[in-house]
Design an enzyme around this catalytic site. Structure first.
Site, PDB file in Angstrom:
ATOM      1  N   ASP A 109       0.863  -1.169   0.000  1.00 33.26           N
ATOM      2  CA  ASP A 109       0.000   0.000   0.000  1.00 33.26           C
ATOM      3  C   ASP A 109       0.914   1.239   0.000  1.00 33.26           C
ATOM      4  O   ASP A 109       2.114   1.142   0.253  1.00 33.26           O
ATOM      5  CB  ASP A 109      -0.882  -0.035   1.251  1.00 33.26           C
ATOM      6  CG  ASP A 109      -1.801   1.165   1.343  1.00 33.26           C
ATOM      7  OD1 ASP A 109      -2.340   1.577   0.309  1.00 33.26           O
ATOM      8  OD2 ASP A 109      -1.962   1.700   2.449  1.00 33.26           O
ATOM      9  N   LYS A 110       0.339   2.402  -0.276  1.00 34.23           N
ATOM     10  CA  LYS A 110       1.142   3.630  -0.285  1.00 34.23           C
ATOM     11  C   LYS A 110       0.930   4.460   0.976  1.00 34.23           C
ATOM     12  O   LYS A 110       1.814   4.622   1.796  1.00 34.23           O
ATOM     13  CB  LYS A 110       0.825   4.482  -1.517  1.00 34.23           C
ATOM     14  CG  LYS A 110       1.676   5.751  -1.608  1.00 34.23           C
ATOM     15  CD  LYS A 110       1.174   6.687  -2.681  1.00 34.23           C
ATOM     16  CE  LYS A 110      -0.078   7.427  -2.252  1.00 34.23           C
ATOM     17  NZ  LYS A 110       0.156   8.412  -1.159  1.00 34.23           N
ATOM     18  N   GLU A 126      -3.969  20.436   1.293  1.00 36.50           N
ATOM     19  CA  GLU A 126      -4.664  21.693   1.538  1.00 36.50           C
ATOM     20  C   GLU A 126      -4.209  22.313   2.849  1.00 36.50           C
ATOM     21  O   GLU A 126      -3.937  23.512   2.934  1.00 36.50           O
ATOM     22  CB  GLU A 126      -6.172  21.440   1.597  1.00 36.50           C
ATOM     23  CG  GLU A 126      -6.819  21.240   0.251  1.00 36.50           C
ATOM     24  CD  GLU A 126      -7.516  22.504  -0.230  1.00 36.50           C
ATOM     25  OE1 GLU A 126      -8.755  22.523  -0.226  1.00 36.50           O
ATOM     26  OE2 GLU A 126      -6.816  23.457  -0.598  1.00 36.50           O
ATOM     27  N   LYS A 169      -5.652  27.289  -8.433  1.00 34.41           N
ATOM     28  CA  LYS A 169      -4.443  26.481  -8.203  1.00 34.41           C
ATOM     29  C   LYS A 169      -4.703  25.093  -8.762  1.00 34.41           C
ATOM     30  O   LYS A 169      -5.824  24.570  -8.671  1.00 34.41           O
ATOM     31  CB  LYS A 169      -4.083  26.415  -6.711  1.00 34.41           C
ATOM     32  CG  LYS A 169      -5.110  25.710  -5.846  1.00 34.41           C
ATOM     33  CD  LYS A 169      -4.723  25.759  -4.380  1.00 34.41           C
ATOM     34  CE  LYS A 169      -5.747  25.025  -3.523  1.00 34.41           C
ATOM     35  NZ  LYS A 169      -5.510  25.180  -2.085  1.00 34.41           N
ATOM     36  N   ARG A 207       5.676  17.458  -4.604  1.00 36.90           N
ATOM     37  CA  ARG A 207       4.335  17.564  -5.195  1.00 36.90           C
ATOM     38  C   ARG A 207       4.062  19.039  -5.476  1.00 36.90           C
ATOM     39  O   ARG A 207       4.146  19.864  -4.568  1.00 36.90           O
ATOM     40  CB  ARG A 207       3.299  17.009  -4.224  1.00 36.90           C
ATOM     41  CG  ARG A 207       3.547  15.567  -3.844  1.00 36.90           C
ATOM     42  CD  ARG A 207       2.924  15.233  -2.494  1.00 36.90           C
ATOM     43  NE  ARG A 207       1.491  15.247  -2.510  1.00 36.90           N
ATOM     44  CZ  ARG A 207       0.723  14.160  -2.531  1.00 36.90           C
ATOM     45  NH1 ARG A 207       1.292  12.974  -2.574  1.00 36.90           N
ATOM     46  NH2 ARG A 207      -0.583  14.238  -2.526  1.00 36.90           N
ATOM     47  N   THR A 255      -2.542   1.050  -4.696  1.00 40.30           N
ATOM     48  CA  THR A 255      -3.050   2.154  -3.895  1.00 40.30           C
ATOM     49  C   THR A 255      -4.368   2.665  -4.453  1.00 40.30           C
ATOM     50  O   THR A 255      -4.652   2.521  -5.643  1.00 40.30           O
ATOM     51  CB  THR A 255      -2.015   3.300  -3.846  1.00 40.30           C
ATOM     52  OG1 THR A 255      -2.557   4.394  -3.123  1.00 40.30           O
ATOM     53  CG2 THR A 255      -1.656   3.773  -5.245  1.00 40.30           C
ATOM     54  N   ASN A 262      -8.542  -1.385   4.263  1.00 43.85           N
ATOM     55  CA  ASN A 262      -8.631  -1.619   2.824  1.00 43.85           C
ATOM     56  C   ASN A 262      -7.491  -2.506   2.315  1.00 43.85           C
ATOM     57  O   ASN A 262      -7.490  -2.906   1.152  1.00 43.85           O
ATOM     58  CB  ASN A 262      -8.644  -0.291   2.055  1.00 43.85           C
ATOM     59  CG  ASN A 262      -7.421   0.564   2.357  1.00 43.85           C
ATOM     60  OD1 ASN A 262      -6.739   0.353   3.364  1.00 43.85           O
ATOM     61  ND2 ASN A 262      -7.138   1.516   1.505  1.00 43.85           N
ATOM     62  N   ASP A 263      -6.532  -2.824   3.173  1.00 47.60           N
ATOM     63  CA  ASP A 263      -5.430  -3.716   2.793  1.00 47.60           C
ATOM     64  C   ASP A 263      -5.621  -5.130   3.333  1.00 47.60           C
ATOM     65  O   ASP A 263      -4.807  -6.013   3.025  1.00 47.60           O
ATOM     66  CB  ASP A 263      -4.097  -3.167   3.314  1.00 47.60           C
ATOM     67  CG  ASP A 263      -3.822  -1.761   2.831  1.00 47.60           C
ATOM     68  OD1 ASP A 263      -4.026  -1.509   1.639  1.00 47.60           O
ATOM     69  OD2 ASP A 263      -3.432  -0.909   3.652  1.00 47.60           O
TER      70      ASP A 263
END
Length: 1117
Positions: free
Chosen positions: A357-358, A445, A509, A542, A622, A759-760
């Site tokens: 997973d990430k 954010e 943005k 990022r 992911t 979720n994993d």
């Protein structure tokens, strides 16, 4: 409920499970045979004692494991919750909650079931939840109750009278979807996921909320996502079972051959010798049949009963070593590594594919504002924030020049830059204890708004149509005319504001790829900003581009009318809104760009680099967007600049012309990036192609119904496995598990899955090895895992050190165990040629019973627990040492037959050298020591010396305990032998202990000691020569490392002083560094004003702001 046994079912169920093992059933059948007098050639206790020990130790281990599961289940099931009963809320346990119950949850409570949110103490029944246990994300998400339940279900009396009918979907594992309707007072109300609190969530920033239980227990989505618990077995386990079957087949063939020999011998010799008459009138065939079963019992030690219990003991010890490893202990969270299973340790040394997973696994899900470019100039060096009393003290940005420019108010672009960051967002704010706490839809954010805050542009508050900020100690309020929210297709967000002076301005943005398309031809700084973006991208940061546009009143009013029409469109509303947004988001003026670091966990790039050198392929699965996952792929060194990046949409279009052709014929490294949606489309296409193919050819029965679907699946796996790295984005939990299953199915590879959220869980259970990241993200993944620790970096130690050692130790143990049992058992075989194949034993009965339990078990057990060819530091320095485990080189059928022939050779020597020595000899006292009992003592003594010295030759890592075990085993043998050959014990049990005085009589003869020494020497000399030649002429990587151990250890000490970074930034490739973590913000919530308007007076729990910040607010923001 995850436990397997209770007080009544433990004994029968555990025995039933243990007897499903072929070896245990076999020995139980042997025990029954030994009770039959005509067949039994050994006393029944020779099998009963080892069988009871094996079953008992395994049962105790299973009981300890299940008690731990009982404790964990009890802890969860006994959590408290308020349930509405009899018109008031009563405290109840989770295990008593049923569908239809109305429950009350308070701040920081875990949600016990899938619950329909009815009302809360926040405005308009807004409820904030943390979903860390579901998806590993620590940023809060909001849920909303229906307006009708919010208005009518605030008091206990109203909740007690609630009598709605809920119709909804069947229980399923879709964490991202819920559909249903509520019928109440003649009206139908639609229900969706935003109205649901799922089990595993944690209530945050909400004092009290009420809900109706829709799904409970095993029907909840988090439990459905767990998937079926699979019984995991190692490759060595499977191979060991096949070898036991092979041994059993050999046993039957040997016994059958000896039985036939006995029939012929009795017919030719035995029946004619009067002194051999035993009073039984049995013909040769019957005697041969009984002899067959007699040899099955005598030679039963070829199938070693103590093998399984020894393996369990070794695995238990190896698990404890993992638990005790201080280098895998995370002191910050007081979290040690934990081996939650004791059956898979050696499989850790054979991993070929890792599925990770990430979010929360590779990354900390913590964003930090690192750099920026404003008006063509880049910034980013250390800064002192003491001048700003409202600054976030943990903010890591570094550049005094930028601070000076902003504070001087002379740099208009810099001031506009941070004003945009403080205004263009969907963040909500709380004033708590004199401090500002921001709650964002994503960590990105929060990081941007915090950056503006530190530079003096502080977001203070917002209403439905205004935003207030403090601009360098001056507070201003802006009217919000429109909020154009972010989504994954737009890759940008905009806000239209009316300034205090009446001007209308749009701030935007977004990703550089979409912003540059919408820039005005007159926009400045495009080239310099592009250069800065290239630098940021190569530093794996990022990025977002920032721009603005001034709008005239007439232009805005015309656009506003079109916007309102799109908002009420009945058909394709989202598409209509996107088209309207496009009309206003053009001719933008570029200000600059931000660069945020999605902070990796410590040591992730180094770990991935080490594992790649060990030829382990890593796939990232992911739920994040492609851009985000690709960015992290570069950041953690999974993707590198020398790789050819292929995208699923382009790569699989044409397929292969021939099965043997590679998908990527070009030289060099390849990486594949695909999406969950692409996988779904391809899956549907595969099924369609299969169906049409079958219709066209009419060969469904001849070719097999699934041929058309299977072939493309194989192609997909082949294509992905040709790549050095694979990233699957936007995949569901079920798709994660399916990808793992495909690799297991078609590549027959050993797989490991690692994750941190619910979720994993399915992926973790599907893989051969499941690893859970424990700590702040919840415990669902850990509870379903086989191994757990706190940081991804510990994975390299788990595999390259503990996994490799466990594999080497287990392989060495099994090879030697088979050898020593063949050497022991086949002595009976050679002896049978001299006793008329009459099922007589070559050793004393108690020696046969204790051989595997006492005389030869301890040294090999310690090798299985402690042996290591090189130490842990060298194991990490040379990842290539891991390759033999992946290739299964240390234990396979070749090694098995080598052990078999080695055992045959040693048994020949042990039998025939003493036989030749006893043939014609005379003792010192004038008596011939060539009796059967003396012969048994000499062969047994020779065997004990050979097997204990042989394991000494195979031991790589000597300790005091190892020396003690070898010498102690020999001492125990002689001590017990002299005791059971004494006259005193013979008097107590004369029928059992018949070798009275045999040991003392035989071992006082120097001639027999010389025989033992000769036997041991001849047995060991060929092994010593072969090992010497092999290590000299054909040394393995491990042999070379051992030979130069001191040199490499000195290099390690020098490397530790230098400490170079494994990850080097600044590659030359150009790519978009855009990556924004959330899918949609709070725009709808803000525009509706539901989070801001106060309740009418008289309502309980009036709130107009968010109540509490999540944990680690500053880190997340």
């Amino acid at each position: 409920m995850t436990y397997k046994y209770n007080a009544l079912t433990f004994l029968p169920l555990n025995l039933f499970e243990q007897l499903k093992r072929a070896a245990n059933c076999y020995f139980l059948a042997l025990l029954i045979l030994q009770v039959i007098p005509d067949i039994s050639t050994l006393p029944w206790y020779t099998t009963l004692i080892p069988l009871v020990v094996v079953l008992g130790i395994t049962a105790i281990k299973d009981l300890v494991d299940d008690l731990a599961r009982h404790r964990m289940d009890k802890e969860i099931n006994n959590r408290k919750c308020d349930v509405l009963s009899g018109g008031s809320f009563q405290e109840s346990k989770w295990r008593h909650i049923q569908v239809g119950d109305v429950i009350r949850l308070r701040k920081n409570d875990f949600v016990p079931a899938d619950v329909l949110l009815l009302s809360s103490s926040n405005p308009n029944s807004l409820c904030y939840v943390e979903t860390a246990e579901l998806d590993g994300e620590t940023n809060l998400k909001f849920k909303m109750g229906l307006r009708v339940t919010d208005e009518r279900l605030q008091e206990e009396r109203q909740l007690a009278e609630f009598d709605a009918l809920i119709e909804c979907e069947e229980p399923n594992n879709r964490l991202d979807k819920f559909t249903g309707t509520m019928l109440w007072k003649g009206e139908r109300y639609p229900l969706e996921l935003d109205n649901m609190l799922l089990r595993g969530c944690k209530v945050r920033n909400t004092e009290v909320c009420h809900g109706l239980v829709i799904f409970a227990g095993a029907d909840t989505k988090i439990m459905r996502n767990g998937g079926k618990t699979r019984f995991k077995r190692t490759k060595i386990d499977e191979l060991m079972n096949y070898m036991v079957y092979t041994i059993f087949l050999l046993l039957i063939l040997i016994s059958a051959g000896l039985a036939i020999g006995h029939s012929y011998w009795y017919d030719d010799i035995g029946s004619k010798a009067w002194y051999l008459y035993d009073g039984k009138n049995q013909d040769a065939s019957l005697r041969g049949f009984l002899s067959f079963w007699g040899y099955i019992i005598i030679l039963n030690t070829m199938v070693p009963i103590s093998l399984y219990v020894s393996v369990e003991v070794i695995r238990l010890g190896q698990s404890k070593f993992i638990n005790w490893d201080l280098q895998m202990y995370f002191a910050e969270k007081d979290t040690p590594a934990k081996a939650r299973t004791t059956t898979l340790n050696e499989q850790l040394g054979q991993i070929q594919y890792i599925f990770s997973d990430k979010t929360g696994t590779l990354t900390q899900n913590v964003m930090q504002f690192k750099k920026c470019t404003i008006a063509g100039r880049s910034y980013g060096t250390p800064v002192d924030w003491s001048w700003n009393r409202l600054a976030d003290k943990k903010f890591p940005f570094m550049d005094h020049l930028l601070v000076a420019n902003v504070r001087s108010k002379k740099d208009k672009e810099a001031n506009e830059f941070f004003k945009l960051l403080s205004l263009c967002h969907t963040v909500m704010v709380e004033h708590k204890d004199g401090d500002l706490v921001y709650q964002a839809a994503s960590p990105d954010e929060g990081a941007l708004v915090t950056a503006a805050r530190n530079f003096g542009y502080v977001f203070l508050s917002r209403t439905q149509d205004t935003i207030s900020i403090r601009e360098m100690e001056q507070e201003n309020t802006y009217e919000m005319l429109a909020l154009l929210d972010f989504n994954s297709d737009r890759k940008r967000m905009s806000i239209i504001l009316r300034f205090p002076d009446g001007r209308i301005r749009l701030y935007c943005k977004g990703a550089d790829t979409v912003i540059y398309e919408r820039l005005s031809p007159n926009s400045r700084y495009k080239e310099s900003t592009q250069t800065a973006l290239d630098v940021f991208a190569n530093e794996t940061l990022r990025t977002l581009c920032l721009c603005y546009k001034d709008i005239s009143t007439d232009e805005y009013e015309a656009w506003s009318r079109r916007h309102k029409e799109a908002q009420v469109a009945l058909v394709d509303r989202d598409g209509a809104l996107d088209r309207v947004y496009e009309q206003i988001e053009n001719n933008l003026l570029l200000i600059g760009a931000t660069a945020i670091e999605d902070k990796l966990q410590d040591g992730v790039p180094e770990t991935i680099a080490k594992l790649a050198k060990a030829d382990i392929k890593i796939w990232v699965l992911t739920g994040d967007k492609k851009e985000t996952a690709e960015n992290i792929g570069y950041s953690c060194s999974l993707l590198t600049d020398d790789m050819h990046i292929h995208y699923g949409e382009d790569t699989f279009r044409h397929g292969k012309k021939k099965p043997e052709e590679p998908f990527f014929p070009e030289p060099g490294k390849n990486a594949l990036i695909i999406t969950g949606g692409w996988l779904v489309r391809k899956s549907s296409l595969f099924k369609l192609v299969s169906f049409l193919y079958q219709l066209w050819t009419h060969t469904h029965l001849e070719r097999g119904g699934a041929y058309g679907a299977v072939l493309p699946q194989i192609d997909f796996v082949d294509m992905a496995c040709e790549c050095e790295a694979v990233i699957c984005c936007r995949v569901t939990p079920k798709q994660k598990a399916n990808v793992v299953s495909l690799v297991k199915k078609y590549k027959k590879a050993v797989t490991l899955s690692i994750g941190d959220g619910a979720n994993d869980v399915n992926m973790i259970k599907t893989a051969d090895i499941g690893v859970g990241i424990s700590g702040q993200e919840g415990m669902q993944a850990v509870m379903s895992s086989d191994y757990a620790f706190a940081q991804f970096r510990y994975l390299q130690r788990l595999l390259l050190v503990h996994g490799r050692w466990s594999y080497i130790r287990m392989c060495k143990f099994l090879r030697f165990f088979f050898f020593k049992n063949f050497a022991f058992t086949l002595v009976h075989f050679w002896y049978s040629f001299f006793n008329g194949y009459s099922s007589q034993v070559a050793f004393e009965d108690m020696f046969i019973t204790l051989y595997n339990l006492c005389y030869s078990s301890l040294p090999i057990l310690l090798v299985g627990l402690l042996d290591q060819d090189v130490n842990d530091r060298l194991s990490l320095k040379f990842p290539k040492l891991y390759l033999p485990g992946q290739q299964g080189l240390l234990f396979n059928y070749k090694n098995f037959f080598i052990s078999l022939f080695h055992g045959i050779f040693v048994s020949l020597i042990i039998f025939f050298i003493p036989y030749g020595a006893f043939l014609q000899t005379m003792g010192q006292d004038g008596e011939a020591p060539s009796d059967y009992q003396s012969f048994a003592v000499v062969t047994a003594s020779s065997l004990i010396f050979v097997v204990n010295l042989q394991i000494s030759l195979d031991t790589s890592y000597w300790t005091f305990v190892s020396c003690f075990a070898v010498l102690g085993s020999i001492a125990i043998y002689f001590g017990i032998m002299f005791d059971i050959h004494s006259a005193g014990i013979h008097v107590l049990l004369p029928s059992v202990f018949t070798f009275t005085g045999a040991a003392s009589n035989a071992l006082r003869q120097p001639y027999l000691w010389l025989t033992i020494i000769l036997t041991v020497g001849v047995s060991l000399l060929p092994v010593i020569c072969i090992q010497f030649l092999h290590k000299t002429i054909y040394p393995s990587v491990g042999d070379k490392v051992q030979r130069n151990r001191k040199k490499y250890e000195m290099e390690l000490e020098q490397d530790e002083k230098k400490k170079p970074s494994a990850f080097q930034r600044g590659g030359r490739s150009r790519r978009s560094a855009y990556a924004f973590s959330h899918s949609r913000g709070y725009a709808d919530l803000i525009a509706s004003g539901r989070s801001i308007r106060r309740r009418p007076t008289g309502r309980a729990g009036n709130q107009d702001t968010i109540r509490e910040a999540p944990r680690r607010e500053a880190e997340n923001i």
